[in-house]
Design an enzyme around this catalytic site. Structure first.
Site, PDB file in Angstrom:
ATOM      1  N   HIS A 155      -8.698  -6.658  -5.793  1.00 26.94           N
ATOM      2  CA  HIS A 155      -7.699  -6.005  -4.929  1.00 26.94           C
ATOM      3  C   HIS A 155      -6.575  -6.963  -4.529  1.00 26.94           C
ATOM      4  O   HIS A 155      -5.392  -6.651  -4.760  1.00 26.94           O
ATOM      5  CB  HIS A 155      -8.385  -5.410  -3.692  1.00 26.94           C
ATOM      6  CG  HIS A 155      -7.432  -4.939  -2.640  1.00 26.94           C
ATOM      7  ND1 HIS A 155      -6.528  -3.918  -2.858  1.00 26.94           N
ATOM      8  CD2 HIS A 155      -7.232  -5.361  -1.350  1.00 26.94           C
ATOM      9  CE1 HIS A 155      -5.814  -3.719  -1.759  1.00 26.94           C
ATOM     10  NE2 HIS A 155      -6.218  -4.593  -0.831  1.00 26.94           N
ATOM     11  N   HIS A 177      -4.691 -11.944   2.145  1.00 29.80           N
ATOM     12  CA  HIS A 177      -4.422 -11.029   3.265  1.00 29.80           C
ATOM     13  C   HIS A 177      -5.680 -10.447   3.905  1.00 29.80           C
ATOM     14  O   HIS A 177      -5.643 -10.002   5.063  1.00 29.80           O
ATOM     15  CB  HIS A 177      -3.464  -9.907   2.826  1.00 29.80           C
ATOM     16  CG  HIS A 177      -4.086  -8.836   1.988  1.00 29.80           C
ATOM     17  ND1 HIS A 177      -4.162  -8.918   0.610  1.00 29.80           N
ATOM     18  CD2 HIS A 177      -4.650  -7.649   2.321  1.00 29.80           C
ATOM     19  CE1 HIS A 177      -4.741  -7.819   0.144  1.00 29.80           C
ATOM     20  NE2 HIS A 177      -5.046  -7.039   1.152  1.00 29.80           N
ATOM     21  N   GLU A 220      -9.717 -11.104   8.023  1.00 26.47           N
ATOM     22  CA  GLU A 220     -10.345  -9.867   8.479  1.00 26.47           C
ATOM     23  C   GLU A 220     -11.780  -9.721   7.976  1.00 26.47           C
ATOM     24  O   GLU A 220     -12.669  -9.303   8.715  1.00 26.47           O
ATOM     25  CB  GLU A 220      -9.500  -8.669   7.997  1.00 26.47           C
ATOM     26  CG  GLU A 220      -9.968  -7.328   8.513  1.00 26.47           C
ATOM     27  CD  GLU A 220      -9.722  -7.161  10.007  1.00 26.47           C
ATOM     28  OE1 GLU A 220     -10.570  -6.503  10.645  1.00 26.47           O
ATOM     29  OE2 GLU A 220      -8.733  -7.695  10.535  1.00 26.47           O
ATOM     30  N   ASP A 221     -12.012 -10.070   6.694  1.00 27.78           N
ATOM     31  CA  ASP A 221     -13.291  -9.721   6.054  1.00 27.78           C
ATOM     32  C   ASP A 221     -14.270 -10.875   5.852  1.00 27.78           C
ATOM     33  O   ASP A 221     -15.431 -10.644   5.532  1.00 27.78           O
ATOM     34  CB  ASP A 221     -13.021  -9.079   4.682  1.00 27.78           C
ATOM     35  CG  ASP A 221     -12.310  -7.744   4.806  1.00 27.78           C
ATOM     36  OD1 ASP A 221     -12.339  -7.164   5.906  1.00 27.78           O
ATOM     37  OD2 ASP A 221     -11.715  -7.282   3.817  1.00 27.78           O
ATOM     38  N   ASP A 226      -0.165  -3.654  -0.324  1.00 29.20           N
ATOM     39  CA  ASP A 226      -1.600  -3.436  -0.102  1.00 29.20           C
ATOM     40  C   ASP A 226      -1.894  -1.929  -0.077  1.00 29.20           C
ATOM     41  O   ASP A 226      -2.825  -1.442  -0.723  1.00 29.20           O
ATOM     42  CB  ASP A 226      -1.998  -4.093   1.224  1.00 29.20           C
ATOM     43  CG  ASP A 226      -3.429  -3.762   1.635  1.00 29.20           C
ATOM     44  OD1 ASP A 226      -4.332  -3.911   0.808  1.00 29.20           O
ATOM     45  OD2 ASP A 226      -3.624  -3.349   2.794  1.00 29.20           O
TER      46      ASP A 226
END
Length: 703
Positions: free
Chosen positions: A48, A72, A76-77, A139
């Site tokens: 991705h 990016h 967050e992940d 995105d």
């Protein structure tokens, strides 16, 4: 299959080798961070970020944007902190990654306020670095391309969000190719049957149209060759969502929309654009009023092109766009194209027009954010800016001001400067006096007349079209209301204390602290505001300060009414009091003082019900005009209303409304709503009306 090597090869076409290596380093860092994570489709998660970077490469974004695209989702992940990104890749890349991360979880189906806060967060992220939103859009574009693995409900939710938020932002940034793809993919996800049917119809007519398209294209190319203009002629095809939207909005059939043929001509320079326009108008007959010059006056997102509609053989309408290669890049890639050209052009180049336009819009976002008190209000105003067609008007000195369709001189005034809008009293359009509510059209010259002794009118909110005007008016009125409510509350409390032989200066801090505890307010300013807004009664505070005193709301010294223009003093429509009338005040919660005539039935009811009644009286020098009604009984005759209006106008009195009621075949009752300065002025007007031969009776109306 896309790999980092194939992407690196693509990047080497426009980036320096060291920059390509930085992008690869970011990829390997992200690959390690996302190790063991997979997408819903079953692919490794790193596919991705790689695809997002590839989308950015298609519009030739700079290496820092590409690095941020790779990283990016890392914060967050994977739990890797922003500080680690800063250490590895620098502050700029870390800020872009952090900005995108904060936008990662927009929940469109949540409560309105939460959705508004997320939208506000995304809009303000653009103000720090426009690349944040470009990375976020890429995105979202890849997510739209890979919706297949999601459930139907989630597809529709994401598609709706994309159509209502991301597509308009892409359009506002001039990224037309992305906007089209957002719209078409969203349309296919929300209405798959309609999209498939339209696509089948489009493929069916494509063959029938090919011969006509080729014939028109050949005719245009031949004319350009004869004029020695080097131009590329391209046949344009409307995209699915555009066809669907026009069918719904204009109630047209698919065939009617497809009867229009569209072409784009790409030439070398601006001179050739205008020479090409002349050649097209010599070849085909132009339609009057259909020519638009967006080269001389670019759209605010930087779009530049010449647009014309001509009529071909057998009456076929042909839409033609004419632009340079550079303009075409901006038309398709918008703000992203700025990074292609910014190192290759000087400051005067037209290439930076789009970037400057977007920066102006971003600056407006900051202004709107400062003037709004809630996220919901912010979103309401930003969406006004996102969905708009433009008109272009001129200042007296010849500068161009861009406004949305439906804008008025008040919008123009605020576009020039907030102070100009706040002090606007009148305007001239094309050197003629015009109302402030008049809708403006492209090409008009507007002059604003200001006065230092005025303020925004709340009625302007009924017709302004721009977010800047709406937020500035609301902010001013809210601030003015706050100031006036504090001043009114202070006056009311002082008047209540007069009967206790006290005044505010004598009240100690300890006494005020006791008042704050009793009323649950936190400051003296808040206390005054609550009194002025009618939330707390002034005599209640007086009783707290002197509990043994016997006092009620009618014991206070009267409040003096000195102006018709106050946000905290209003005049009841049930009785329409004017200066000279005996009056009383009702402290209405949230409205301040509502003034009634003493004889008003509603006021008597309020008093009997124990409502918060205040003593009020008129100042010796009241300013402003007050509305009141006059009931006139007349013998019916031709032109009586015009004659009556002319007679009233001779007294210098404004008529705000006229109602006519036929009593019988020979008599009518006319009720006028007039603006007067007081009872003396009203008496003069009524004496003038009585002199008319057809008037049988005149008296003041209660409504």
């Amino acid at each position: 299959m896309l790999t980092i090597d194939t992407l690196s090869h693509r990047l080497s076409g426009y980036l320096e080798p060291s920059q390509v290596m930085s992008v690869k380093r970011a990829y390997y860092y992200a690959e390690q961070a996302h190790m063991g994570q997979f997408r819903r489709s079953g692919e490794p998660y790193i596919t991705h970020p790689l695809a997002v970077a590839n989308i950015l490469a298609s519009v030739r974004m700079d290496h820092q944007s590409l690095m941020a695209a790779m990283l990016h989702d890392v914060i967050e992940d994977t739990g890797i902190p922003k500080s680690a990104i800063t250490d590895q890749f620098g502050q700029t890349v870390a800020e872009i990654v952090d900005g995108v991360s904060k936008l990662a979880k927009i929940d469109f189906e949540s409560q309105a306020e939460k959705q508004a806060k997320n939208f506000q967060k995304m809009a303000l992220a653009m103000t720090k670095d426009l690349r944040v939103i470009v990375v976020k859009l890429s995105d979202r574009l890849h997510n739209m391309r890979t919706l297949g693995a999601l459930s139907a409900d989630k597809k529709r939710r994401i598609a709706k969000e994309t159509l209502e938020i991301y597509a308009p932002i892409a359009h506002r940034l001039g990224m037309n190719d992305w906007r089209i793809e957002f719209e078409d993919r969203s349309f296919a996800a929300t209405h798959p049957l309609r999209a498939n049917r339209l696509l089948a119809s489009l493929q069916e007519v494509r063959g029938d149209r090919k011969a006509i398209v080729d014939k028109i294209k050949a005719a245009i190319q031949d004319r350009l060759d004869r004029q020695e203009i080097d131009g590329l002629v391209i046949g344009r095809e409307k995209h699915l969502y555009s066809i669907y939207s026009k069918m719904r909005a204009k109630y047209k059939s698919f065939r009617e929309i497809m009867d229009v043929f569209a072409f784009r001509i790409i030439v070398d320079n601006i001179d050739d654009c205008y020479r090409t326009l002349g050649a097209i108008h010599n070849l085909f007959k132009p339609r009057p009023g259909e020519f638009k010059d967006y080269i001389a006056i670019p759209k605010e997102n930087g779009y530049q092109s010449l647009h014309t509609v001509v009529v071909g053989s057998q009456g076929v309408p042909i839409e033609v766009q004419i632009r340079t290669k550079e303009m075409d890049d901006f038309a398709n890639s918008g703000i992203a194209a700025h990074w292609i050209y910014k190192t290759a052009v000087n400051e005067e180049s037209e290439s930076l027009e789009g970037h400057d336009g977007v920066q102006r819009w971003v600056q407006r976002l900051l202004e709107i954010n400062k003037l709004t008190s809630s996220s919901t209000e912010f979103v309401e105003n930003v969406k006004i800016d996102l969905f708009r067609d433009e008109v272009y008007v001129f200042t007296p000195k010849g500068s161009i001001i861009e406004l949305p369709s439906g804008a008025t001189p008040v919008d123009f005034a605020y576009a020039v400067h907030t102070d100009v809008g706040n002090t606007c009293v009148a305007c001239r359009i094309d050197d003629r006096p015009a109302p402030l509510s008049q809708v403006l059209y492209s090409g008009q010259k507007v002059k604003i007349i200001t006065s230092g002794n005025t303020q925004p009118n709340p009625n302007w909110l009924n017709f302004v079209a721009t977010a800047k005007a709406r937020t500035a008016i609301r902010h001013y009125l809210k601030n003015q209301r706050h100031i006036e409510s504090i001043e009114l509350g202070k006056r009311m409390l002082n008047r209540s204390l007069v009967n206790l032989d006290m005044n505010l200066e004598q009240i100690t801090d300890q006494q005020f602290t006791h008042v704050f505890e009793e009323t649950k307010v936190e400051s003296l300013e808040e206390l005054f505001e609550c009194i002025g807004m009618g939330k707390i009664q002034a005599f209640t505070i007086a009783q707290i300060l002197k509990p043994d005193a016997e006092l009620n709301s009618r014991d206070s010294a009267p409040i003096t009414i000195d102006s018709a223009d106050s946000l905290m003093v209003s005049f009841a429509r049930c009785c329409r009091p004017i200066p000279g009338d005996p009056i009383i005040g009702h402290l209405s919660k949230g409205k301040g003082v509502v003034v009634h005539a003493e004889t008003c039935k509603n006021a008597m009811n309020l008093r009997n019900q124990g409502e918060n009644i205040a003593n009020v009286n008129w100042s010796l020098n009241v300013t402003g005009e007050f509305q009141t009604g006059v009931r006139i009984e007349v013998r019916s005759e031709r032109g009586i209303i015009a004659t009556l209006a002319a007679r009233v106008a001779q007294t210098g009195t404004s008529i705000e409304g006229i109602q006519v009621e036929e009593r019988d075949a020979e008599h009518s009752v006319i009720t006028l709503t007039l603006s007067v300065t007081g009872r003396v002025h009203l008496a003069q007007v009524m004496r003038t009306i009585k002199t008319m031969s057809s008037v049988t009776k005149v008296h003041r109306s209660k409504k």
